[in-house]
Design a protein around this motif. Structure first.
Motif, PDB file in Angstrom:
ATOM      1  N   LEU A   1       0.834  -1.207   0.000  1.00 18.14           N
ATOM      2  CA  LEU A   1       0.000   0.000   0.000  1.00 18.14           C
ATOM      3  C   LEU A   1       0.869   1.257   0.000  1.00 18.14           C
ATOM      4  N   TYR A   2       1.885   1.280   0.872  1.00 20.46           N
ATOM      5  CA  TYR A   2       2.749   2.464   0.964  1.00 20.46           C
ATOM      6  C   TYR A   2       3.518   2.699  -0.330  1.00 20.46           C
ATOM      7  N   GLN A   3       3.979   1.623  -0.959  1.00 18.01           N
ATOM      8  CA  GLN A   3       4.699   1.774  -2.215  1.00 18.01           C
ATOM      9  C   GLN A   3       3.769   2.307  -3.294  1.00 18.01           C
ATOM     10  N   SER A   4       2.551   1.790  -3.308  1.00 21.18           N
ATOM     11  CA  SER A   4       1.560   2.247  -4.279  1.00 21.18           C
ATOM     12  C   SER A   4       1.257   3.735  -4.097  1.00 21.18           C
ATOM     13  N   ASN A   5       1.053   4.167  -2.847  1.00 24.48           N
ATOM     14  CA  ASN A   5       0.728   5.574  -2.590  1.00 24.48           C
ATOM     15  C   ASN A   5       1.910   6.495  -2.838  1.00 24.48           C
TER      16      ASN A   5
ATOM     17  N   ALA B   1      -3.874  13.704   3.651  1.00 15.76           N
ATOM     18  CA  ALA B   1      -3.407  13.508   5.025  1.00 15.76           C
ATOM     19  C   ALA B   1      -3.322  12.028   5.371  1.00 15.76           C
ATOM     20  N   ASN B   2      -3.923  11.180   4.534  1.00 14.59           N
ATOM     21  CA  ASN B   2      -3.918   9.743   4.778  1.00 14.59           C
ATOM     22  C   ASN B   2      -3.019   9.024   3.775  1.00 14.59           C
ATOM     23  N   LEU B   3      -1.873   9.631   3.516  1.00 14.90           N
ATOM     24  CA  LEU B   3      -0.946   9.091   2.526  1.00 14.90           C
ATOM     25  C   LEU B   3      -0.445   7.699   2.911  1.00 14.90           C
ATOM     26  N   PHE B   4      -0.112   7.523   4.181  1.00 12.60           N
ATOM     27  CA  PHE B   4       0.388   6.232   4.666  1.00 12.60           C
ATOM     28  C   PHE B   4      -0.492   5.769   5.826  1.00 12.60           C
ATOM     29  N   PRO B   5      -1.634   5.161   5.523  1.00 14.25           N
ATOM     30  CA  PRO B   5      -2.590   4.758   6.550  1.00 14.25           C
ATOM     31  C   PRO B   5      -1.970   3.842   7.600  1.00 14.25           C
ATOM     32  N   LEU B   6      -2.362   4.057   8.856  1.00 15.95           N
ATOM     33  CA  LEU B   6      -1.991   3.197   9.987  1.00 15.95           C
ATOM     34  C   LEU B   6      -0.504   3.244  10.311  1.00 15.95           C
TER      35      LEU B   6
END
Length: 301
Positions: free
Chosen positions: A44-48, A71-76
């Motif tokens: 997910l982080y790589q995708s975002n 603001a939710n670029l890297f959730p959790l």
């Protein structure tokens, strides 16, 4: 001689499919084993991150120079288990490419943390959680290679009404990673332009003036009201470099006093012609910016 047009900015995503980010809820995250959590967050982080790099290219190609990242670029990534944070640390070399690309393209990047950030709350627990949230944003912006200055602004609202003293007091406790980027914005219900201006002066942070919030809060008859020009000029004085001033522009969905955002920008205040940077808060996103830019070019100065 014509004046240069203000630089217009995209807020987070496009209406079309071009700029879209993935997310994950806490409930879904908890369904997986730790190994699966790591795998899914990493993907997910790589995708975002890839999408953010693409968004900078997209904004640049459109001829814009301002972008508000989600603001939710890297959730959790701020959970107490530290898993998301450890993944971001492993990606720090890739993350730093954002700042390099933004500089190369001449695109300014800011963020507007979630509305639950209330630095003036009557609850110390809420304040503590809000500070932790902002500090995490500051940490991520550092990893992204964005400068510690209001050039890469982190914009929030005043929060609990009648407690500007607590807002200022809390801001003074923030780390340089946050305070160096922090800006405050007036709203339509609680903190008027004057309230936020006074807090900005006391805290030593810039003010983001929102013309629509001001019109709704003060029940003004039109966007031609002289107070809009007054607050554009006063808020500019709070910026360390006046050429960095950012304002927000939106139109009411069903009339000037409707706090909900219209799809497009239906009126452009005369006072904003002299503003260097404008974030366009309209539901039609890129379509609204394109329409506004065309209208401004046609009007010219």
């Amino acid at each position: 001689m014509k004046k240069p047009l203000p630089e217009l900015g995209l807020v987070c995503i496009t209406c079309g499919p071009e700029v879209r980010y993935r997310t994950m809820t806490l409930a879904r995250y908890k369904q997986f084993s730790e190994a699966e959590q790591r795998s899914r967050l990493s993907d997910l982080y790589q995708s975002n991150l890839n999408m953010l790099l693409f968004a900078l290219d997209y904004v640049h190609q459109q001829g814009w120079k301002l972008y508000r990242v989600t603001a939710n670029l890297f959730p959790l990534s701020d959970l107490e288990d530290g898993l998301g944070k450890s993944i971001l640390l492993e990606m720090q070399d890739q993350l730093s490419e954002v700042g390099k690309k933004a500089l190369q393209l001449g695109v300014r990047v800011g963020v507007h943390p979630d509305q639950f950030v209330v630095l003036s709350s009557e609850s110390e627990k809420v304040i503590q959680n809000s500070v932790q949230h902002l500090e995490h944003h500051g940490w991520v912006m550092d990893l992204l290679g964005l400068p510690r200055s209001a050039w890469s602004f982190m914009n929030i609202h005043g929060g609990k009404g009648g407690r500007g003293f607590k807002l200022v007091e809390t801001i003074h406790t923030l780390s340089d990673s946050v305070k160096s980027r922090l800006t405050l914005e007036n709203d339509e219900k609680t903190y008027s332009a004057r309230d936020i201006f006074e807090a900005c002066i006391a805290a030593g942070v810039p003010m983001v003036f929102d013309a629509h919030h001001h019109v709704v809060k003060e029940k003004l008859p039109s966007l031609s009201d002289p107070s809009i020009e007054q607050w554009v000029k006063l808020s500019r004085e709070t910026w360390p470099d006046p050429s960095w001033q950012v304002v927000h522009l939106s139109s009411g969905k069903e009339g000037i006093h409707d706090s909900r955002h219209h799809d497009l920008i239906t009126d452009f205040p005369e006072a904003l012609w002299d503003v260097p940077w404008i974030e366009v808060e309209a539901k039609a996103k890129e379509t609204a910016i394109q329409g506004l830019m065309a209208a401004l070019k046609a009007q010219g100065r």
